[in-house]
Scaffold this active site. Structure first.
Site, mmCIF file in Angstrom:
data_model
loop_
_atom_site.group_PDB
_atom_site.id
_atom_site.type_symbol
_atom_site.label_atom_id
_atom_site.label_comp_id
_atom_site.label_asym_id
_atom_site.label_seq_id
_atom_site.Cartn_x
_atom_site.Cartn_y
_atom_site.Cartn_z
ATOM 1 N N ARG A 41 0.837 -1.198 0.000
ATOM 2 C CA ARG A 41 0.000 0.000 0.000
ATOM 3 C C ARG A 41 0.872 1.248 0.000
ATOM 4 O O ARG A 41 2.032 1.218 0.408
ATOM 5 C CB ARG A 41 -0.938 0.017 1.209
ATOM 6 C CG ARG A 41 -0.222 0.145 2.553
ATOM 7 C CD ARG A 41 -1.201 0.080 3.725
ATOM 8 N NE ARG A 41 -2.194 1.118 3.658
ATOM 9 C CZ ARG A 41 -2.010 2.354 4.130
ATOM 10 N NH1 ARG A 41 -0.852 2.703 4.660
ATOM 11 N NH2 ARG A 41 -2.960 3.251 4.051
ATOM 12 N N LEU A 42 0.270 2.325 -0.488
ATOM 13 C CA LEU A 42 0.839 3.656 -0.356
ATOM 14 C C LEU A 42 -0.189 4.520 0.357
ATOM 15 O O LEU A 42 -1.394 4.384 0.125
ATOM 16 C CB LEU A 42 1.155 4.259 -1.730
ATOM 17 C CG LEU A 42 2.305 3.630 -2.529
ATOM 18 C CD1 LEU A 42 2.398 4.258 -3.915
ATOM 19 C CD2 LEU A 42 3.629 3.758 -1.789
ATOM 20 N N ASP A 43 0.274 5.410 1.223
ATOM 21 C CA ASP A 43 -0.639 6.301 1.932
ATOM 22 C C ASP A 43 -1.436 7.150 0.956
ATOM 23 O O ASP A 43 -1.030 7.353 -0.190
ATOM 24 C CB ASP A 43 0.135 7.225 2.875
ATOM 25 C CG ASP A 43 0.829 6.472 3.991
ATOM 26 O OD1 ASP A 43 0.400 5.350 4.303
ATOM 27 O OD2 ASP A 43 1.799 7.021 4.547
ATOM 28 N N LYS A 44 -2.529 7.687 1.449
ATOM 29 C CA LYS A 44 -3.404 8.520 0.617
ATOM 30 C C LYS A 44 -2.642 9.660 -0.034
ATOM 31 O O LYS A 44 -2.858 9.974 -1.220
ATOM 32 C CB LYS A 44 -4.553 9.077 1.474
ATOM 33 C CG LYS A 44 -5.525 9.966 0.708
ATOM 34 C CD LYS A 44 -6.571 10.548 1.649
ATOM 35 C CE LYS A 44 -7.451 11.554 0.921
ATOM 36 N NZ LYS A 44 -8.401 12.232 1.836
ATOM 37 N N HIS A 149 4.343 4.329 7.515
ATOM 38 C CA HIS A 149 4.839 5.713 7.552
ATOM 39 C C HIS A 149 6.346 5.777 7.806
ATOM 40 O O HIS A 149 6.852 6.780 8.323
ATOM 41 C CB HIS A 149 4.112 6.533 8.628
ATOM 42 C CG HIS A 149 2.629 6.546 8.518
ATOM 43 N ND1 HIS A 149 1.959 6.801 7.334
ATOM 44 C CD2 HIS A 149 1.660 6.309 9.442
ATOM 45 C CE1 HIS A 149 0.653 6.740 7.551
ATOM 46 N NE2 HIS A 149 0.454 6.431 8.806
#
Length: 204
Positions: A41-44, A149
């Site tokens: 995943r990548l953060d928003k 993060h």
């Protein structure tokens, strides 16, 4: 098996569905979206390289923190960088419950904050621009873990704040520079082989 490279834009979430936000799957036609899932995943607010596939084993092979597959990120940050901070980033930053692994940091260019206004998220731009002549810089960081993060937390630990973050590579697979944000394409056979044969550094 299906393998796609997607240049994820900021503002969408890495999920198959979400009741509030646009997802990465919304950029794909329905017939593909029903078959694919994002790998990791990548953060928003993070953009860049994201792999989508119907290969159920790929996520485990390349994205689990204990596999130590390299991931390189480009970013803009408020703050300053020096040799002491660079060495800390590269040798390991103490975090709550763990210390980050060996990393590789490259300072690219120094700026004034006002020169990077267009890259700032709208909701934080006014706050950052209160000190328009303050120091900022661009850099790249290669890590081998991928905890939540992690890149942002590492830079915060040395007194810097990232406001733009883009993943450039996973292992030897590079983001295609011809893909605009929100665009995707199938991986070539050679690129699929890159993912299937990623080097796992068990010494880290």
């Amino acid at each position: 098996m299906l393998y796609y490279m997607f240049n994820k834009p900021q503002g969408c979430v890495t999920a198959r569905s979400d009741a509030v936000h646009r997802t990465v799957m919304d950029y794909f036609p329905k017939e593909l979206a029903e078959r694919l899932h994002p790998v990791g995943r990548l953060d928003k607010d993070t953009c860049g390289l994201l792999i989508l596939t119907d290969d159920g084993d790929l996520d485990f092979r390349i994205m689990q923190p204990d596999r130590h597959v390299s991931k390189t990120y480009f970013f803009y940050s408020i703050g300053t960088m020096n040799d002491e901070k660079k060495q800390l980033l590269e040798k390991g930053v103490p975090m709550v419950g763990f210390t980050t692994g060996v990393a590789s940091f490259t300072l690219q260019k120094e700026y004034r904050i006002c020169e990077l206004e267009k890259f700032m998220p709208a909701e934080r731009r006014e706050r950052y621009m209160r000190n328009p002549d303050g120091p900022a810089f661009s850099a790249s960081l290669t890590i081998h873990e991928g905890k939540k993060h992690e890149v942002k937390r590492m830079l915060e630990a040395v007194g810097c704040r990232i406001f733009y973050l883009r993943r450039e590579s996973i292992g030897s697979l590079q983001l295609d520079s011809s893909l605009a944000e929100g665009e995707y394409r199938e991986l070539s056979d050679n690129e699929v082989d890159m993912l299937g044969n990623v080097d796992i550094d068990v010494s880290l």
